[in-house]
Design an enzyme around this catalytic site. Sequence first.
Site, PDB file in Angstrom:
ATOM      1  N   ALA A  48      -3.795  -0.436  23.194  1.00  0.00           N
ATOM      2  CA  ALA A  48      -3.586  -1.155  24.456  1.00  0.00           C
ATOM      3  C   ALA A  48      -2.313  -2.023  24.486  1.00  0.00           C
ATOM      4  CB  ALA A  48      -4.826  -1.985  24.778  1.00  0.00           C
ATOM      5  N   GLN A 193      -7.678   8.685  14.973  1.00  0.00           N
ATOM      6  CA  GLN A 193      -6.802   7.529  14.760  1.00  0.00           C
ATOM      7  C   GLN A 193      -7.186   6.759  13.489  1.00  0.00           C
ATOM      8  OE1 GLN A 193      -8.212   8.392  17.635  1.00  0.00           O
ATOM      9  NE2 GLN A 193      -7.088   7.679  19.413  1.00  0.00           N
ATOM     10  N   ASP A 234      -9.545  -2.344  24.703  1.00  0.00           N
ATOM     11  CA  ASP A 234      -8.583  -1.880  25.711  1.00  0.00           C
ATOM     12  C   ASP A 234      -8.675  -2.682  26.995  1.00  0.00           C
ATOM     13  OD1 ASP A 234      -8.716   0.487  23.805  1.00  0.00           O
ATOM     14  OD2 ASP A 234      -7.002   0.895  25.118  1.00  0.00           O
ATOM     15  N   ASN A 244     -13.574  -0.105  24.590  1.00  0.00           N
ATOM     16  CA  ASN A 244     -12.762   0.259  23.426  1.00  0.00           C
ATOM     17  C   ASN A 244     -13.019   1.731  23.121  1.00  0.00           C
ATOM     18  OD1 ASN A 244     -10.890  -0.542  21.309  1.00  0.00           O
ATOM     19  ND2 ASN A 244     -12.591  -0.264  19.880  1.00  0.00           N
ATOM     20  N   LYS A 245     -12.332   2.226  22.121  1.00  0.00           N
ATOM     21  CA  LYS A 245     -12.405   3.654  21.763  1.00  0.00           C
ATOM     22  C   LYS A 245     -13.841   4.178  21.751  1.00  0.00           C
ATOM     23  CE  LYS A 245      -9.799   5.962  21.313  1.00  0.00           C
ATOM     24  NZ  LYS A 245      -9.445   6.831  22.485  1.00  0.00           N
TER      25      LYS A 245
HETATM   26  O1  MRU Z   1      -6.845   5.983  22.854  1.00  0.00           O
HETATM   27  P1  MRU Z   1      -6.147   4.952  22.020  1.00  0.00           P
HETATM   28  O2  MRU Z   1      -5.798   5.412  20.653  1.00  0.00           O
HETATM   29  O3  MRU Z   1      -4.981   4.336  22.756  1.00  0.00           O
HETATM   30  O4  MRU Z   1      -7.263   3.827  21.872  1.00  0.00           O
HETATM   31  C1  MRU Z   1      -6.952   2.671  21.164  1.00  0.00           C
HETATM   32  C2  MRU Z   1      -8.104   1.792  20.957  1.00  0.00           C
HETATM   33  O5  MRU Z   1      -9.196   2.038  21.426  1.00  0.00           O
HETATM   34  C3  MRU Z   1      -7.849   0.526  20.241  1.00  0.00           C
HETATM   35  O6  MRU Z   1      -8.992   0.103  19.567  1.00  0.00           O
HETATM   36  C4  MRU Z   1      -7.458  -0.552  21.253  1.00  0.00           C
HETATM   37  O7  MRU Z   1      -6.415  -0.132  22.086  1.00  0.00           O
HETATM   38  C5  MRU Z   1      -7.081  -1.789  20.586  1.00  0.00           C
HETATM   39  S1  MRU Z   1      -5.463  -1.657  19.920  1.00  0.00           S
HETATM   40  C6  MRU Z   1      -5.038  -3.070  19.204  1.00  0.00           C
END
Ligand code: MRU
Length: 345
Positions: A48, A193, A234, A244-245
């Site tokens: 994010a 990730q 996010d 979040n993810k």
């Molecule tokens: O789909 P992504 O890889 O952009 O998702 C990222 C996440 O869900 C992270 O946990 C979130 O953005 C926090 S990043 C500091």
Amino acid sequence: MTHIALEWLDGRLRILDQSRLPWDQVYLECSDYREVVLAIEEMRVRGAPAIGVAAAYGIALGASGIRATGSDEFLAHLDEVMKAFAVSRPTAVNLFRSIDRMRTAARGDGIEEIQRALVDEAQRIHGEEKAATGQLSELGSELVEDGFTVLTHCNAGPLATAGYGTALGVIIAAGHRGKRVSVLATETRPLLQGARLTAWELQQEGIPVTLITDSMAGHFMQQGKVDCVIVGADRIAANGDVANKIGTYTLAVLAGENGIPFYVAAPTSTIDLSIPSGDEIPIEERSPDEVTDIRGVSLAPQGTRAANPAFDVTPNRYVSAIITEKGIVREPYVEGLGAAVSPAG
Ligand code: MRU
């Protein structure tokens, strides 16, 4: 940290292509804003806060490429650039916060002055994210005790923030304070990730990391092998519900069931007070190919249907605390998050 996720190079934006990690360390040199939009959509830059910073530089890049005869024409073109970023990824609120800030910053006496103001604002946004993630990492490290094993999900490290990281920032800061900390990292299907990026960043920091599949998390919690869970976010609604993810909600419920603290680490730029609860958070649906295939190799019979929501929402009742640069916020979240976001917070 041996890598720089995003770098403004006097009129170009250099992006470390996260989709190629950990195999290849490849940089994209973007001189056209459309390349930055694509890099966000294809998750070459992701996380994010990093999305917010990339969009700000991308808008500055777009502005520098506009040829217009007057300010009105220039601003109309700039609006098109901003619209292209606004549809790139819907869930991370940092993206929309950056667009709003860049819109407000588009002021000046003539086009060149506005173009300069936009570069300045993008650099300010980047600097603020670095400072905020540094501060929240220090504050949050107090929650991590010597000898702790922390479970984390997805990647919330320096790559995801163009700064110090959020969940990983807290863990790394605890390590820098001399605490012995180890990490259980979920691989984070579908795009891995955790396996690709979190393991890579923690190895570079010298923090012991054990990779597990997403489905192993409950087992390790039940076995008493997890002292706390720390994840990023996010978008956080005014009541403390957290997007979040995908898979974060499952972890939060499992942590609650097993009496394990569940912490969310995020800069205040990820808090969206305009929405009362997580029900209003738009959840990105990505291509089914990301679920049926891994790096071009098909995992399922041809024609298999797949769903691919990229995020889920964890209700506030599962969240033990939200770690921000303004302090560690606990229930009641409406008051605590409101105070953290207020200018005096
Ligand atoms: O789909 P992504 O890889 O952009 O998702 C990222 C996440 O869900 C992270 O946990 C979130 O953005 C926090 S990043 C500091």
